[in-house]
Design an enzyme around this catalytic site. Structure first.
Site, mmCIF file in Angstrom:
data_model
loop_
_atom_site.group_PDB
_atom_site.id
_atom_site.type_symbol
_atom_site.label_atom_id
_atom_site.label_comp_id
_atom_site.label_asym_id
_atom_site.label_seq_id
_atom_site.Cartn_x
_atom_site.Cartn_y
_atom_site.Cartn_z
ATOM 1 N N TYR A 144 0.860 -1.184 0.000
ATOM 2 C CA TYR A 144 0.000 0.000 0.000
ATOM 3 C C TYR A 144 0.892 1.229 0.000
ATOM 4 C CZ TYR A 144 -3.445 3.476 1.588
ATOM 5 O OH TYR A 144 -4.251 4.578 1.714
ATOM 6 N N ASP A 239 9.321 2.709 -0.194
ATOM 7 C CA ASP A 239 8.301 3.384 0.596
ATOM 8 C C ASP A 239 8.528 2.987 2.058
ATOM 9 O OD1 ASP A 239 6.117 4.301 1.953
ATOM 10 O OD2 ASP A 239 4.641 3.629 0.469
ATOM 11 N N LYS A 267 4.567 8.912 9.224
ATOM 12 C CA LYS A 267 4.399 8.316 10.551
ATOM 13 C C LYS A 267 5.456 8.746 11.578
ATOM 14 C CE LYS A 267 1.780 4.636 8.383
ATOM 15 N NZ LYS A 267 0.400 4.437 8.737
HETATM 16 N N1 PMP Z 1 2.853 4.117 2.376
HETATM 17 C C1 PMP Z 1 2.779 3.164 3.314
HETATM 18 C C2 PMP Z 1 3.792 2.055 3.309
HETATM 19 C C3 PMP Z 1 1.796 3.207 4.293
HETATM 20 O O1 PMP Z 1 1.737 2.234 5.221
HETATM 21 C C4 PMP Z 1 0.878 4.284 4.282
HETATM 22 C C5 PMP Z 1 -0.222 4.412 5.328
HETATM 23 N N2 PMP Z 1 -0.416 3.380 6.167
HETATM 24 C C6 PMP Z 1 0.987 5.254 3.292
HETATM 25 C C7 PMP Z 1 1.986 5.142 2.355
HETATM 26 C C8 PMP Z 1 0.050 6.413 3.236
HETATM 27 O O2 PMP Z 1 0.261 7.250 4.324
HETATM 28 P P1 PMP Z 1 -0.882 8.244 4.846
HETATM 29 O O3 PMP Z 1 -1.949 7.381 5.441
HETATM 30 O O4 PMP Z 1 -0.181 9.110 5.829
HETATM 31 O O5 PMP Z 1 -1.359 8.999 3.656
#
Ligand code: PMP
Length: 432
Positions: A144, A239, A267
């Site tokens: 994701y 990512d 995060k």
């Molecule tokens: N990349 C990864 C690996 C994630 O786990 C997440 C959210 N869990 C995101 C992108 C998107 O981040 P956000 O919810 O802050 O938009």
């Protein structure tokens, strides 16, 4: 157990917020029942609107690596607020946090701040496309990367497939510029790069995939991706929105000793405030406006309050040997929970990388690529979730989500989880 305040808030919420929530997984869709409205967090615990206290393994899905309301972070935020919350002008905090990230992360020379992980990934991909002059990107099924249009794409199983939107509202042509690969499959990745490598701007991957359960990849697989992308002039993007500053100071890249061309963060670097960042070499990042012609901007990007929360979080992690302590805590959790799982009435496998832990209910063992649970296993998870909630343990309300450990968790919390799991598994097993 009744929870009148959460029930009433949920009813009100559903009238004015779609599904009653600001982000879908919070609605307990996968487990049923009423989501708990959280009133307070303290260290490793959350307290709901009815005053019930839970040992929390969600940690706001990753940012709270120090636990809830850590005094250092809270006072840094309050101090920053007193001096003004946002200026829409440069501030010292963003320079300091950028210096910290650049110093920590392999190969990074510059970063830019945004307000979410979604924006970080979306912007990194724009830079990758601008820098390479190519349009296509490849992602992995089960990873994701936020909800930008071209990343909300899934595909059938098997070899690399043309992307199909996995959400309504995404034009098919947007998704068609995204290729989807299976994790843990060298030949599929090699084939795609051989076939379309010269048109691929970037391959993006969570180096430790943690959004479809925890699916640790073989280092050799990631090394192959590194080598093959380089050979085709395709950028490799890690990512690290979950793994950055969680699995090590230098994220998964440090842990695996593999350096991507670009990386995205979120995060932990915001310590609970809305922060994301993306970065790469100076040459790549110079494509961004105002130096280059790739536009990207944000009203609240790099605001001093968010930067202060991130800096305070990184300070505590450094000062308290955070990463080593989280690793020992992970080991302790594994040692206390494994014997309990071994006598579970149905298969439950514990997968752990550092402070990320997944309880996999897959019957055939924990998978290494995206795999769906059987209806029976999903049902078991729902019952296990509620049995644990009734015992004061708050797990992510989905069988595909990982547990997040924080520095506020102690060995006694691992023991508390193990003993609650023991009786919860027995109660679920009796009806499974
Ligand atoms: N990349 C990864 C690996 C994630 O786990 C997440 C959210 N869990 C995101 C992108 C998107 O981040 P956000 O919810 O802050 O938009």
């Amino acid at each position: 157990m009744s929870h009148p305040q959460s029930t009433e808030l949920y009813a009100r919420a559903r009238r004015v917020i779609p599904g009653g929530v600001s982000s879908p997984v919070r609605a307990f869709g996968a487990v049923g029942g009423t989501p708990r409205f959280i009133a307070r967090g303290e260290g490793a615990h959350v307290i709901d609107a009815d005053g019930v206290r839970y040992l929390d393994f969600v940690g706001s899905w990753g940012p709270l690596i120090l636990g809830h309301a850590h005094p250092r972070v809270v006072s840094a935020v309050i101090d920053a607020c007193r001096s003004g919350m946002t200026f829409g002008a440069p501030c010292a905090g963003e320079v300091e946090l950028a210096e910290r990230i650049v110093a920590a992360y392999p190969g990074l020379e510059q970063v830019r701040f945004v307000s979410s992980g979604t924006e970080a990934v979306m912007s990194a991909i724009r830079v990758a496309r601008a820098a390479t002059g190519r349009s296509l990107i490849a992602k992995f099924s089960g990873c994701y990367h936020g909800h930008a249009d071209h990343l909300l794409v899934a595909a059938g199983s098997g070899l690399a497939t043309l992307g199909r939107p996995s959400s309504a509202g995404i034009p098919v042509p947007f998704a068609a510029a995204t290729r989807v690969l299976p994790l843990d499959d060298e030949s599929a990745a090699r084939e795609l790069l051989a076939r379309e490598g010269t048109e691929l701007a970037a391959v993006i991957i969570e180096p430790v995939p943690a959004n479809h359960g925890l699916l640790p990849q073989r280092r050799a697989f990631l090394e192959m991706l590194r080598a093959e992308t380089r050979r085709h002039g395709t950028l490799l993007i890690f990512d690290e929105v979950i793994s950055g500053f969680r699995l090590a100071r230098g994220g998964a890249a440090e842990r695996l000793a593999i350096t991507p061309d670009m990386a995205t963060f979120g995060k932990v670097i915001g310590g609970g405030m809305p922060v994301g960042a993306f970065g790469g070499s100076r040459a790549l990042m110079s494509h961004l406006a105002p130096e280059g012609d790739t536009y990207q901007a944000g009203t609240l990007s790099g605001n001093p309050v968010a930067m202060a929360a991130g800096l305070a979080t990184l300070d505590v992690l450094e000062r308290e040997q955070g990463w080593a302590r989280l690793e020992s805590l992970g080991v302790a959790l594994e040692e206390t929970v494994r014997p309990v799982l071994a006598r579970a009435p149905f298969p439950v496998h514990l997968v752990r990388v550092g402070s990320l832990v997944w309880l996999s209910l897959h019957e055939g063992g924990a998978p290494h690529s995206a795999a769906s649970l059987s209806a029976q296993a999903s049902e078991r998870f729902a019952r296990l979730f509620h049995a644990l909630l009734a015992r004061g343990i708050y797990l992510p309300p989905s069988p595909y989500e990982v547990l997040f450990l924080s520095l506020a968790h102690r060995e006694e919390h691992c023991a508390e989880l193990a003993s609650a799991l023991d009786s919860a598994l027995a109660s679920v097993g009796a009806v499974a």
